[in-house]
Design a protein around this motif. Structure first.
Motif, PDB file in Angstrom:
ATOM      1  N   ILE A  53       0.778  -1.059   0.097  1.00 24.04           N
ATOM      2  CA  ILE A  53      -0.559   0.097   0.204  1.00 24.04           C
ATOM      3  C   ILE A  53       1.356   1.264  -0.274  1.00 24.04           C
ATOM      4  O   ILE A  53       0.725   2.063  -0.733  1.00 24.04           O
ATOM      5  CB  ILE A  53      -1.288  -0.313   1.326  1.00 24.04           C
ATOM      6  CG1 ILE A  53      -2.176  -0.971   0.772  1.00 24.04           C
ATOM      7  CG2 ILE A  53      -1.665   1.328   1.029  1.00 24.04           C
ATOM      8  CD1 ILE A  53      -2.910  -1.444   2.242  1.00 24.04           C
ATOM      9  N   LEU A  54       2.199   1.650   0.676  1.00 23.87           N
ATOM     10  CA  LEU A  54       2.987   2.068   0.506  1.00 23.87           C
ATOM     11  C   LEU A  54       3.280   2.744  -0.506  1.00 23.87           C
ATOM     12  O   LEU A  54       3.960   3.587  -1.465  1.00 23.87           O
ATOM     13  CB  LEU A  54       3.674   2.248   1.702  1.00 23.87           C
ATOM     14  CG  LEU A  54       2.977   2.951   3.391  1.00 23.87           C
ATOM     15  CD1 LEU A  54       4.647   1.926   4.043  1.00 23.87           C
ATOM     16  CD2 LEU A  54       3.241   3.833   4.122  1.00 23.87           C
ATOM     17  N   SER A  55       3.818   1.145  -1.333  1.00 25.65           N
ATOM     18  CA  SER A  55       4.349   1.455  -2.553  1.00 25.65           C
ATOM     19  C   SER A  55       3.887   1.787  -4.200  1.00 25.65           C
ATOM     20  O   SER A  55       4.307   2.653  -4.406  1.00 25.65           O
ATOM     21  CB  SER A  55       5.498  -0.011  -2.904  1.00 25.65           C
ATOM     22  OG  SER A  55       4.494  -1.010  -3.616  1.00 25.65           O
ATOM     23  N   LEU A  56       2.443   2.023  -3.029  1.00 20.37           N
ATOM     24  CA  LEU A  56       1.404   2.741  -4.273  1.00 20.37           C
ATOM     25  C   LEU A  56       1.392   4.023  -4.140  1.00 20.37           C
ATOM     26  O   LEU A  56       0.289   4.499  -4.646  1.00 20.37           O
ATOM     27  CB  LEU A  56       0.347   1.976  -4.287  1.00 20.37           C
ATOM     28  CG  LEU A  56      -0.001   0.420  -4.792  1.00 20.37           C
ATOM     29  CD1 LEU A  56      -1.122  -0.004  -4.362  1.00 20.37           C
ATOM     30  CD2 LEU A  56      -0.071   0.684  -6.178  1.00 20.37           C
ATOM     31  N   GLY A  57       2.499   4.603  -3.227  1.00 21.56           N
ATOM     32  CA  GLY A  57       2.344   5.647  -2.607  1.00 21.56           C
ATOM     33  C   GLY A  57       1.096   6.347  -1.558  1.00 21.56           C
ATOM     34  O   GLY A  57       0.723   7.420  -1.912  1.00 21.56           O
ATOM     35  N   ALA A  58       0.610   5.593  -0.731  1.00 20.37           N
ATOM     36  CA  ALA A  58       0.191   5.783   0.197  1.00 20.37           C
ATOM     37  C   ALA A  58       0.559   7.262   1.480  1.00 20.37           C
ATOM     38  O   ALA A  58       1.212   6.414   2.202  1.00 20.37           O
ATOM     39  CB  ALA A  58      -0.908   4.412   1.119  1.00 20.37           C
ATOM     40  N   THR A  59      -0.349   7.821   2.037  1.00 22.02           N
ATOM     41  CA  THR A  59       0.168   8.564   2.980  1.00 22.02           C
ATOM     42  C   THR A  59      -0.198   7.467   4.010  1.00 22.02           C
ATOM     43  O   THR A  59      -0.470   6.531   3.750  1.00 22.02           O
ATOM     44  CB  THR A  59      -0.786   9.594   2.935  1.00 22.02           C
ATOM     45  OG1 THR A  59      -2.503   9.409   3.651  1.00 22.02           O
ATOM     46  CG2 THR A  59      -0.519  10.751   1.609  1.00 22.02           C
TER      47      THR A  59
END
Lengths: 370, 232
Positions: B134-140
């Protein structure tokens, strides 16, 4: 050489107090596909996670387009231009459409553009007809296609792929590899692919880095590393199964004569008479026949005996005793025509250029044959 | 058997006739336990997210405490809350002992660890790499928490149901901090205990049936929420 897209310097990652990664330097150019190969535990995943800014290194810098990522804000912004795909597709419990749209939603892409990009990406990956299906009911290949589409929909500048195919069966993997290779080329996306399969690496990558124990043993152009491994571990890992320690008896204009177990081998390389060198021969470069062929360009033709025939997927692996161990691949047809079975005398032929010099100097250490 | 049928008949009579007293008790039960559950969702899920997403020394101990808290006996909670809210206790100045507010407080203390413990288990059951994906999809950070909660929504709603079920049915704490005062702190469980002790079994049965229907209806609503918006 143009400015690198991503540049790593003096990178070190620790787990607790144990160093798990030590990369003095690594560059990925624009549009370049670099494969990281190595056994499990070599540090490939750790390197990818660090490059995705998901794991904080103990030391070293990461620079994207020449700009060092030295603040959390820059790392966050960088994470929106780079995307990672894991071995497990890690899909959300919703439709394929919503999965592909997930990253776009996180980036705040407006509904109209989101829909258009989801559909275009799904079409690229051949899953347009699955868009309204639940992600829970996909096959392994479809799920991994969805995961890749979710990443590609973001139009990342760099894609980090952590063994995305290793859980798939061979036909599914083949189709997906082919599609991914085409899409990477079409979009000019740079990628790092971690894999333990050298065949997978050679189908997608133009550059290769071989890792072991958290370090890069050798990195370079794919053909260069495949054919000129400068280390026995690298040689074995890129598929150079036969490694032989021998002595150079003559060296004339790059053509070497080697003495080995009573045979004389002709090789091409850089060495001098009297040198002790390690050479490697790939099984696919060895052909078998029932008698020597004077008209062939294969300079090396050795008499040997078949010791083992092992069925190996669509081929058979044949192991020979030529005074040293040598292996090769044959089709079922050749197996029958040459009546290959243990004890059968055959002639093994390979060209001088198929004998690759792996390392010069010091015999001993590793066994002469592996 | 006659007692049961009589109870059922009485329940229908009280319900259909919209007996004002029974209606008041039912609504109060719903309000008190509903608010207590709502408070517990905020505190419990908050705690679950903090513990699930962070590594800190003593994390195992905290998880063990949360899990122990799931079995907190209502009478023990009732006792502590009573002492704390007692006239000359530390929070006596609030003057809320023997009011619905005290029951809400006690019930929130009971339900929070249940929702926190089950919520933490739900979040920890997600694949560990999902967070990285999820973080690597650009999530804050905030988007990450939202997506993780959404991914774990089925077991999380089960946690909420367990919390609500725990407090709508408990009697010990409600009677101790509420006092079963007619028209003020009398809820379905405390009223049932009282009617039963007086030998008014048909009224006790009637209240029990209402309690069951209430518990069923709320859980049916939550189940509906849990199972819809999920593609086939």
């Amino acid at each position: 050489m143009s400015a690198p897209l991503l540049e790593v310097r003096e990178l070190a990652v620790h787990r607790g107090r144990t160093p798990v990664l030590d990369i003095p330097s690594l560059r990925v150019g624009p549009g370049e596909v670099l494969a990281l190969i190595g056994p499990n535990g070599a540090g490939k995943s750790t390197l990818l996670l660090t490059l995705a800014a998901l794991l904080k290194p103990a030391a070293g810098t990461l620079a994207f387009h020449g700009e060092v990522l030295d603040s959390e804000a820059k790392r966050q912004a960088y994470r929106r231009r780079v995307t990672m795909v894991f071995q497990d597709p890690l899909l959300f419990d919703t439709t394929v459409r919503e999965n592909i749209a997930a990253g776009l939603r996180l980036h705040g892409v407006r509904a109209e553009e989101r829909q258009q990009r989801v559909e275009a990406t799904a079409a690229q990956f051949g899953i347009a007809e699955l868009l309204d299906r639940s992600a829970r009911h996909l096959s392994g290949g479809e799920a991994q296609r969805t995961a890749l589409a979710r990443a590609f929909a973001l139009r990342p500048e760099l894609l980090l792929l952590d063994e995305p195919f290793s859980a798939l069966d061979p036909p599914t993997r083949g189709g997906l590899l082919e599609d991914l290779g085409r899409i990477l080329a079409d979009t000019g996306t740079s990628a790092l692919l971690a894999t333990h399969d050298q065949a997978e690496a050679s189908r997608l990558a133009s550059r290769l880095a071989v890792m072991k124990g958290g370090r890069i043993l050798q990195a370079g152009d794919l053909q260069q590393v495949m054919n000129h491994p400068d280390d026995p571990f690298v040689a074995a890992f890129v598929g150079m199964e036969t490694l032989l320690q021998c002595t150079v008896t003559a060296a004339v204009e790059g053509v070497l004569t080697l003495a080995l177990a009573g045979h004389e081998l002709i090789a091409v390389g850089d060495a001098e008479a009297g040198d002790s060198i390690l050479v490697g021969i790939r099984p696919e470069h060895v052909t078998l026949s029932l008698q020597t062929d004077k008209t062939s360009s294969a300079r090396n033709q050795l008499l040997g005996t078949v010791t083992k025939v092992i069925p190996w997927g669509p081929f058979h692996r044949v192991e020979l005793d030529c005074g040293f161990d040598l292996s090769t691949w044959v089709t079922p047809q050749s197996l029958t025509e040459l009546a290959l079975a243990p004890g059968r005398p055959v002639v093994a032929a390979f060209k001088a250029t198929a004998v690759h010099v792996v390392r010069k100097g010091h015999p001993g250490g590793e066994a002469a044959q592996t | 058997m006659d007692l049961i049928w009589e109870g059922l008949r009485k329940a229908l009579e009280l319900l259909v006739g919209l007996d004002p007293e029974v209606l008041g008790i039912t609504l109060l039960s719903l309000k008190v336990s509903g608010l207590a559950t709502l408070i517990s969702v905020v505190l419990g899920l908050g705690a679950a997210v903090v513990v699930a997403l962070n590594e800190f020394p003593g994390k195992r101990l905290v998880i063990a405490l949360m899990n122990t808290g799931m079995g907190l006996p209502p009478v023990v909670v009732g006792l502590f809350v009573t002492v704390l809210l007692w006239r000359n206790g530390p929070f006596g100045f609030l003057g809320i002992l023997y009011t619905p507010a005290a029951i809400i407080l006690a019930q929130a203390v009971i339900a929070t660890p249940i929702i926190a413990g089950l919520g933490l288990a739900a979040l920890q059951h997600l694949p560990p790499e999902l967070r990285l994906q999820i973080l690597s999809l650009g999530a804050t950070r905030r988007q990450l928490v939202w997506l993780l909660l959404r991914e774990a929504r089925l077991p999380l709603l089960a946690a909420v149901m367990a919390g609500f079920g725990g407090v709508i049915s408990e009697v010990g704490a409600s009677i101790m901090v509420g006092g079963n005062l007619k028209g003020s702190t009398r809820v379905l469980t405390t009223a049932t205990v009282m009617e039963s002790s007086r030998g008014n079994f048909e009224v006790a049965f009637a209240l029990s049936f209402i309690l069951l229907v209430l518990a069923f209806s709320v859980n049916a609503l939550l189940t509906h929420l849990q199972q819809t918006r999920r593609p086939r």
